[in-house]
Scaffold this motif. Structure first.
Motif, PDB file in Angstrom:
ATOM      1  N   TYR A 177     -63.244  31.670  31.710  1.00 33.88           N
ATOM      2  CA  TYR A 177     -61.914  31.143  31.974  1.00 33.88           C
ATOM      3  C   TYR A 177     -60.916  32.037  31.256  1.00 33.88           C
ATOM      4  CZ  TYR A 177     -62.546  28.946  27.396  1.00 33.88           C
ATOM      5  OH  TYR A 177     -62.797  28.719  26.074  1.00 33.88           O
ATOM      6  N   PRO A 178     -59.716  32.152  31.827  1.00 31.87           N
ATOM      7  CA  PRO A 178     -58.722  33.011  31.189  1.00 31.87           C
ATOM      8  C   PRO A 178     -58.064  32.306  30.004  1.00 31.87           C
ATOM      9  CG  PRO A 178     -57.861  32.116  33.231  1.00 31.87           C
ATOM     10  CD  PRO A 178     -59.273  31.632  33.104  1.00 31.87           C
ATOM     11  N   VAL A 179     -57.828  33.059  28.958  1.00 28.78           N
ATOM     12  CA  VAL A 179     -57.087  32.569  27.801  1.00 28.78           C
ATOM     13  C   VAL A 179     -55.669  33.109  27.949  1.00 28.78           C
ATOM     14  CG1 VAL A 179     -56.897  32.619  25.288  1.00 28.78           C
ATOM     15  CG2 VAL A 179     -59.159  32.608  26.373  1.00 28.78           C
ATOM     16  N   ILE A 180     -54.682  32.222  27.896  1.00 28.79           N
ATOM     17  CA  ILE A 180     -53.299  32.652  28.053  1.00 28.79           C
ATOM     18  C   ILE A 180     -52.488  32.228  26.830  1.00 28.79           C
ATOM     19  CG2 ILE A 180     -53.325  32.638  30.581  1.00 28.79           C
ATOM     20  CD1 ILE A 180     -51.955  29.895  30.470  1.00 28.79           C
ATOM     21  N   ASP A 181     -51.382  32.929  26.609  1.00 27.28           N
ATOM     22  CA  ASP A 181     -50.530  32.572  25.486  1.00 27.28           C
ATOM     23  C   ASP A 181     -49.476  31.550  25.928  1.00 27.28           C
ATOM     24  OD1 ASP A 181     -48.497  33.978  26.811  1.00 27.28           O
ATOM     25  OD2 ASP A 181     -48.656  35.737  25.503  1.00 27.28           O
ATOM     26  N   LYS A 184     -57.192  37.301  27.468  1.00 28.71           N
ATOM     27  CA  LYS A 184     -58.570  37.758  27.648  1.00 28.71           C
ATOM     28  C   LYS A 184     -59.334  36.702  28.438  1.00 28.71           C
ATOM     29  CE  LYS A 184     -60.217  35.598  23.402  1.00 28.71           C
ATOM     30  NZ  LYS A 184     -60.889  35.765  22.137  1.00 28.71           N
ATOM     31  N   PHE A 185     -60.551  37.042  28.831  1.00 26.94           N
ATOM     32  CA  PHE A 185     -61.467  36.067  29.405  1.00 26.94           C
ATOM     33  C   PHE A 185     -62.391  35.592  28.298  1.00 26.94           C
ATOM     34  CE2 PHE A 185     -60.567  38.423  33.374  1.00 26.94           C
ATOM     35  CZ  PHE A 185     -60.183  37.356  34.169  1.00 26.94           C
ATOM     36  N   ARG A 186     -62.728  34.330  28.308  1.00 22.56           N
ATOM     37  CA  ARG A 186     -63.739  33.802  27.401  1.00 22.56           C
ATOM     38  C   ARG A 186     -64.955  33.486  28.264  1.00 22.56           C
ATOM     39  NH1 ARG A 186     -61.235  30.451  23.393  1.00 22.56           N
ATOM     40  NH2 ARG A 186     -60.996  32.470  22.401  1.00 22.56           N
ATOM     41  N   PHE A 187     -66.085  34.107  27.959  1.00 21.24           N
ATOM     42  CA  PHE A 187     -67.299  33.985  28.747  1.00 21.24           C
ATOM     43  C   PHE A 187     -68.282  33.013  28.107  1.00 21.24           C
ATOM     44  CE2 PHE A 187     -66.576  37.312  31.781  1.00 21.24           C
ATOM     45  CZ  PHE A 187     -65.696  38.158  31.140  1.00 21.24           C
ATOM     46  N   PHE A 188     -69.040  32.324  28.942  1.00 26.17           N
ATOM     47  CA  PHE A 188     -70.133  31.495  28.484  1.00 26.17           C
ATOM     48  C   PHE A 188     -71.147  31.403  29.616  1.00 26.17           C
ATOM     49  CE2 PHE A 188     -67.016  28.745  30.423  1.00 26.17           C
ATOM     50  CZ  PHE A 188     -67.748  27.831  31.136  1.00 26.17           C
ATOM     51  N   TYR A 189     -72.328  30.982  29.311  1.00 24.61           N
ATOM     52  CA  TYR A 189     -73.306  30.814  30.383  1.00 24.61           C
ATOM     53  C   TYR A 189     -73.965  29.451  30.312  1.00 24.61           C
ATOM     54  CZ  TYR A 189     -76.873  32.435  27.023  1.00 24.61           C
ATOM     55  OH  TYR A 189     -77.698  32.598  25.943  1.00 24.61           O
TER      56      TYR A 189
END
Length: 123
Positions: A105-109, A116-121
């Motif tokens: 999901y995108p991290v926005i200010d 940035k993107f925060r990745f997980f699986y």
């Protein structure tokens, strides 16, 4: 099981399922996604909140068919932004195909700028 992604393996495809096509992204968001692989856009389905369960399932199934045609492989990433019920259904579908799905999901200010993107699986 949901785990934070520490290592990107078999980077192939970055599937963007949202109402914002990648061509309309900020350049730094596009560059970050391209680090994962080729960006493929699938428009997030619109479902009228007053729709019946049958219409909901039919619309979500259309999105699943689009994903199936892409033939996702282990290591592909799904970035999905939208209504939570549809999001859950689509991620559950991808997981059932691969027994593993990388999500982000995108991290926005505060000014709605991409950071940035925060990745997980999900295993």
């Amino acid at each position: 099981m949901i785990l934070k992604l520490k290592e990107r393996v078999n980077k192939i495809m970055f599937i963007n399922i949202s109402n914002t096509l990648s061509k309309d992204w900020e350049p730094n968001k596009t560059q970050e996604a391209q680090k994962w692989g080729k960006i493929i856009d699938i428009e997030f389905p619109y479902i009228d909140p007053m729709s019946s369960d049958d219409i909901f399932e039919e619309t979500v199934d259309e999105s699943k068919d689009k994903i199936k045609k892409l033939n996702p492989k282990k290591g592909d990433c799904v970035c999905i932004e939208g209504e939570i019920g549809i999001t859950f259904d689509i991620i559950d579908y991808v997981h059932s195909c691969l027994n593993y799905v990388v999500c982000c999901y995108p991290v926005i200010d505060n000014d709605k700028n991409f950071i940035k993107f925060r990745f997980f699986y999900i295993m």
